[in-house]
Design a protein around this motif. Structure first.
Motif, PDB file in Angstrom:
ATOM      1  N   GLY A 149      26.334   5.783  11.468  1.00 10.63           N
ATOM      2  CA  GLY A 149      25.421   6.682  10.781  1.00 10.63           C
ATOM      3  C   GLY A 149      25.274   6.398   9.300  1.00 10.63           C
ATOM      4  N   GLN A 150      25.822   5.265   8.842  1.00  9.83           N
ATOM      5  CA  GLN A 150      25.683   4.967   7.408  1.00  9.83           C
ATOM      6  C   GLN A 150      24.488   4.106   7.121  1.00  9.83           C
ATOM      7  N   GLU A 184       8.490   6.100  -1.834  1.00  9.28           N
ATOM      8  CA  GLU A 184       9.558   6.312  -2.808  1.00  9.28           C
ATOM      9  C   GLU A 184      10.616   5.226  -2.588  1.00  9.28           C
ATOM     10  N   ARG A 214      15.879  17.553   2.613  1.00  5.24           N
ATOM     11  CA  ARG A 214      15.484  16.378   1.844  1.00  5.24           C
ATOM     12  C   ARG A 214      16.717  15.670   1.286  1.00  5.24           C
ATOM     13  N   LEU A 251      15.551   7.060  10.607  1.00  5.26           N
ATOM     14  CA  LEU A 251      14.799   7.959   9.733  1.00  5.26           C
ATOM     15  C   LEU A 251      13.793   8.771  10.548  1.00  5.26           C
ATOM     16  N   ARG A 296       5.197   9.859   0.167  1.00  5.72           N
ATOM     17  CA  ARG A 296       6.641  10.056   0.141  1.00  5.72           C
ATOM     18  C   ARG A 296       7.362   8.809   0.634  1.00  5.72           C
ATOM     19  N   TYR A 355      29.713   8.594   9.657  1.00  5.55           N
ATOM     20  CA  TYR A 355      29.273   9.980   9.787  1.00  5.55           C
ATOM     21  C   TYR A 355      29.208  10.302  11.270  1.00  5.55           C
ATOM     22  N   LYS A 364      21.644  10.125   3.660  1.00  3.36           N
ATOM     23  CA  LYS A 364      21.792   9.222   4.796  1.00  3.36           C
ATOM     24  C   LYS A 364      21.029   7.912   4.575  1.00  3.36           C
ATOM     25  N   ALA A 365      19.895   7.995   3.897  1.00  2.90           N
ATOM     26  CA  ALA A 365      19.077   6.791   3.705  1.00  2.90           C
ATOM     27  C   ALA A 365      19.625   5.918   2.585  1.00  2.90           C
ATOM     28  N   ARG A 416      15.945  -2.737   4.523  1.00  2.00           N
ATOM     29  CA  ARG A 416      17.179  -2.933   5.278  1.00  2.00           C
ATOM     30  C   ARG A 416      16.853  -3.210   6.750  1.00  2.00           C
ATOM     31  N   LYS A 422      29.486   7.565  -0.525  1.00  3.61           N
ATOM     32  CA  LYS A 422      29.150   6.729   0.640  1.00  3.61           C
ATOM     33  C   LYS A 422      29.993   5.458   0.798  1.00  3.61           C
ATOM     34  N   ILE A 427      13.738   5.072  -2.263  1.00  4.11           N
ATOM     35  CA  ILE A 427      14.829   5.254  -1.305  1.00  4.11           C
ATOM     36  C   ILE A 427      14.397   4.914   0.119  1.00  4.11           C
ATOM     37  N   TYR A 428      13.131   5.219   0.455  1.00  7.60           N
ATOM     38  CA  TYR A 428      12.669   4.916   1.810  1.00  7.60           C
ATOM     39  C   TYR A 428      12.250   3.465   1.944  1.00  7.60           C
ATOM     40  N   ASP A 459      28.319  14.380  10.469  1.00  7.88           N
ATOM     41  CA  ASP A 459      26.887  14.102  10.456  1.00  7.88           C
ATOM     42  C   ASP A 459      26.149  15.421  10.687  1.00  7.88           C
ATOM     43  N   LYS A 467      14.364  23.438   2.947  1.00  7.22           N
ATOM     44  CA  LYS A 467      13.640  22.171   2.817  1.00  7.22           C
ATOM     45  C   LYS A 467      14.344  21.230   1.840  1.00  7.22           C
ATOM     46  N   THR A 482      21.133   3.772   7.688  1.00  5.80           N
ATOM     47  CA  THR A 482      19.899   4.364   8.164  1.00  5.80           C
ATOM     48  C   THR A 482      18.836   3.291   8.244  1.00  5.80           C
ATOM     49  N   LYS A 528      13.793   1.161   0.557  1.00  4.69           N
ATOM     50  CA  LYS A 528      15.072   0.494   0.763  1.00  4.69           C
ATOM     51  C   LYS A 528      15.436   0.514   2.253  1.00  4.69           C
ATOM     52  N   VAL A 529      15.171   1.651   2.906  1.00  4.22           N
ATOM     53  CA  VAL A 529      15.442   1.749   4.341  1.00  4.22           C
ATOM     54  C   VAL A 529      14.600   0.732   5.105  1.00  4.22           C
ATOM     55  N   ASP A 545      10.704  17.724  10.427  1.00  3.32           N
ATOM     56  CA  ASP A 545       9.537  17.404   9.606  1.00  3.32           C
ATOM     57  C   ASP A 545       8.681  16.403  10.382  1.00  3.32           C
ATOM     58  N   GLN A 576      15.664  11.268  12.745  1.00  5.17           N
ATOM     59  CA  GLN A 576      16.170  12.383  11.949  1.00  5.17           C
ATOM     60  C   GLN A 576      15.059  13.382  11.628  1.00  5.17           C
ATOM     61  N   GLN A 577      13.868  12.844  11.303  1.00  2.00           N
ATOM     62  CA  GLN A 577      12.768  13.748  10.957  1.00  2.00           C
ATOM     63  C   GLN A 577      12.354  14.609  12.148  1.00  2.00           C
TER      64      GLN A 577
END
Lengths: 348, 273
Positions: B220-221, B49, A340, B228, B46, A210, A346-347, B58, A204, B51-52, A168, A336, B223, B54-55, B238, B231-232
């Motif tokens: 950790g799979q 999007e 990203r 999220l 952002r 991880y 991970k997401a 979930r 994955k 992918i997020y 991780d 960056k 998310t 989906k998070v 960020d 992690q940021q």
């Protein structure tokens, strides 16, 4: 009623004040250390306190990025930190480090000349090497064929579905994907990076978890067949279990150096230098190398290690093992993109 | 005088609630540039999007599922507790509360070891010649962790409402010819609704935002939104994106609380303990 609440307030402020004061009374010198988890023989820390009378406060982190963000955001006041090569460069370039007065560290003479003045810190103005090692695959010999572990491809082999532990840690896991694709470990090419990201997303379903520090224990317990890991973690695990072995795949590896440094504004500079010197005293460096399993840059300690350890090419790889090895460098603006991509993997 | 004694609390709230909240909002609406931070909606766009989203999906899915399981397990448990004699009641109560005295992280780590492939549960199962259970690092493990950790938050408010229901009302319903099922459907359950609602709220919120359970038991799979955000802030640094997700979560939670209080109606005076 009013009287009572005033009394409570007074008591409360008394308690708070006494807490604040108790933090800074006594003349005992303090030293705040921020190191990787499970990366020192803790009895060494006790010995340091006993010998010098300095009180040590020891915190740990899991990845370079965790450490960087914590130091960067301020508020923490550490005196000694342990970044890796590329992270040291980044912190040095961003003015986050104090210069080190090498004349205060007599034991520096034991450190391997070849590891001094490396690219990440020419002249060793800001750092001293702590440990070095490689990135490779720890595997269970009862579940995995030794031949197959010679390539990074094995981490993408559906045969090992839910038997693979990844790190991780973004540079390392993205690194494994880049190595498999045959791209440079420090690539700045967005197309190559995107490919590596896709490869990790495709992987994955095969990944069990991880992890960082838990990885070695899981492998010792036989919970997984393969783990992307650092050489010292592997040595530690191999010590615990006869079924485990470590391989540096032929496509290449990441050769890394973890160093000691002093963050800007450190309040206990004196103690910090003493600590660095202490860790480089040959007997201490020897104990540390034996405990952690990582390769020591301290030649005097190395000479005292048992021969089978010194000759073990997984722990102390020879030059010919490292022909394809690359050292991570600071990526500047491209970082960056790495951030990203890792967030997206991970997401996913 | 009274106003004066309020001051410390106001100062505390201002310093530790209002100011941090404003900071989060500030970071959410700005992005760093060469000339300092500039206003931007980029962090929010952002998040939308796929992918997020989906998070987010979930997280909501897992939180709803574990809340439902908590309710299905918790309601009967609360009823059993109410129906028991005083001594047994406090023993049952202790069983629910005592684990909470232990650190939450510690309890979750314990599950990590219990659920391992060669862990305690599997050793036991194979000794009994039963099929082994390989759920560590899957959705099921995450749900198990949530249900285990949050179940008391469902049981206690329901218990507290149920125990306050006047026995005479139930007896009256019986005297008027209702069988026990009907008594439950028409009298007990409607009267316990405030407890149910507050239980759902107290389980759903932490389940939606947890990051420790999914990190440890999900390996950790998986998310979730909490991961999220973590992690940021802690890995990527960020703060803008992390804050934007936090603001979106605050809005979502406010929304679900509004919906909940609509169901709760006027009798919303439920003390969970």
């Amino acid at each position: 009623m009013v009287q009572k609440s005033k009394l409570v307030l007074m008591l409360l402020s008394l308690v708070i004040v006494s807490f604040v004061l108790s933090g800074c009374n006594k003349d005992k010198q303090m030293l705040y250390v921020y190191n990787w988890g499970d990366y020192v023989d803790e009895s060494i820390l006790e010995d340091f306190e006993k010998e010098t009378g300095i009180k040590l406060v020891y915190d740990t982190f899991a990845t370079n990025e965790d450490m960087y963000v914590k130091i960067k955001s301020g508020g923490s006041s550490y005196d000694v930190i342990f970044p890796s090569d590329y992270m040291l460069t980044r912190m040095r370039e961003e003015g986050m480090l104090e210069k080190i007065d090498l004349s205060q560290i007599p034991n520096v003479k034991h450190i391997d000349e070849r590891l001094m003045s490396a690219d990440y810190d020419p002249n060793n103005e800001y750092s001293l090497p702590y440990m070095w090692g490689t990135l490779g695959i720890l595997y269970n010999t009862t579940m995995v064929d030794e031949e197959e572990v010679q390539s990074w491809d094995i981490l993408w082999d559906p045969k090992y579905k839910k038997e693979i532990l990844m790190l991780d840690s973004q540079r390392d896991s993205i690194g494994a994907a880049l190595l498999r694709l045959g791209y440079p470990l420090n690539t700045l090419d967005p197309k190559e990076l995107a490919e590596a990201g896709e490869l990790l997303k495709a992987q994955k379903p095969l990944v069990l978890a991880y992890v960082v520090d838990e990885g070695k224990d899981k492998m010792v317990a036989g919970e997984a067949a393969l783990a992307l890991t650092w050489s010292g973690e592997a040595m530690y695990a191999i010590d615990e279990s006869d079924d485990l072995a470590y391989s540096i795949p032929r496509e290449g590896t990441n050769l890394w150096y973890d160093v000691m440094a002093i963050p800007k504004g450190a309040k206990n500079m004196d103690a910090a230098l003493k600590f660095m010197d202490f860790l480089n005293r040959p007997d201490i460096a020897l104990r540390n190398a034996e405990y952690t399993g990582y390769a020591t840059p301290n030649l005097a300690a190395l000479a005292m290690l048992p021969e089978e350890v010194r000759e073990d090419r997984s722990a102390y790889p020879q030059d010919e093992d490292l022909v394809n090895a690359e050292v991570f460098v600071n990526l500047g603006k491209t970082l960056k993109d790495y951030d990203r991509i890792w967030t997206e993997v991970k997401a996913h | 005088m009274r106003r004066q004694s309020m001051m410390p609390y106001l100062a505390w709230m201002l310093l530790f609630i209002i100011v941090p909240l404003l900071l989060v909002v500030y970071y959410a609406f700005t992005i760093p540039s060469e000339t300092g931070n500039v206003w931007s909606l980029e962090n929010f766009t952002r998040f939308f999007e796929p992918i997020y989203l989906k998070v987010l999906w979930r997280s909501v899915y897992l939180a709803v599922l574990s809340t439902m399981i908590c309710l299905l397990l918790g309601y009967p448990a609360a009823m059993i507790m109410v129906g028991n004699a005083f001594t047994r009641k406090s023993a049952l109560m202790l069983l629910f509360v005592v684990p909470m005295w232990m650190n939450f992280l510690l309890r979750t780590y314990a599950w990590l070891t219990l659920l391992e492939r060669n862990g305690f549960i599997n050793v036991l199962l194979s000794a009994l010649r039963l099929p082994r259970l390989n759920i560590l690092y899957t959705n099921s493990a995450v749900i198990l962790g949530m249900v285990y950790n949050f179940l008391p938050f469902m049981v206690l408010p329901i218990y507290s409402v149920l125990s306050k229901i006047d026995k005479d009302v139930i007896e009256a319903a019986g005297d008027l010819g209702a069988n026990s099922l009907k008594v439950f459907m028409k009298v007990v359950f409607p009267l316990s609704l405030p407890g149910v609602v507050s239980g759902i709220t107290m389980v759903f919120m932490p389940a939606l935002t947890t990051f420790v359970i999914s990190r440890l038991l999900g390996g950790g799979q998986f998310t979730l939104v909490g991961n999220l955000i973590e992690q940021q802030f802690l890995v990527v640094g960020d703060w803008g994106f992390g804050s934007a997700i936090s603001v979106i979560m605050i809005l979502l939670i406010l929304l679900s609380m509004a919906i909940m209080s609509f169901f709760e109606g006027e009798e919303s005076e439920v003390a969970p303990w």
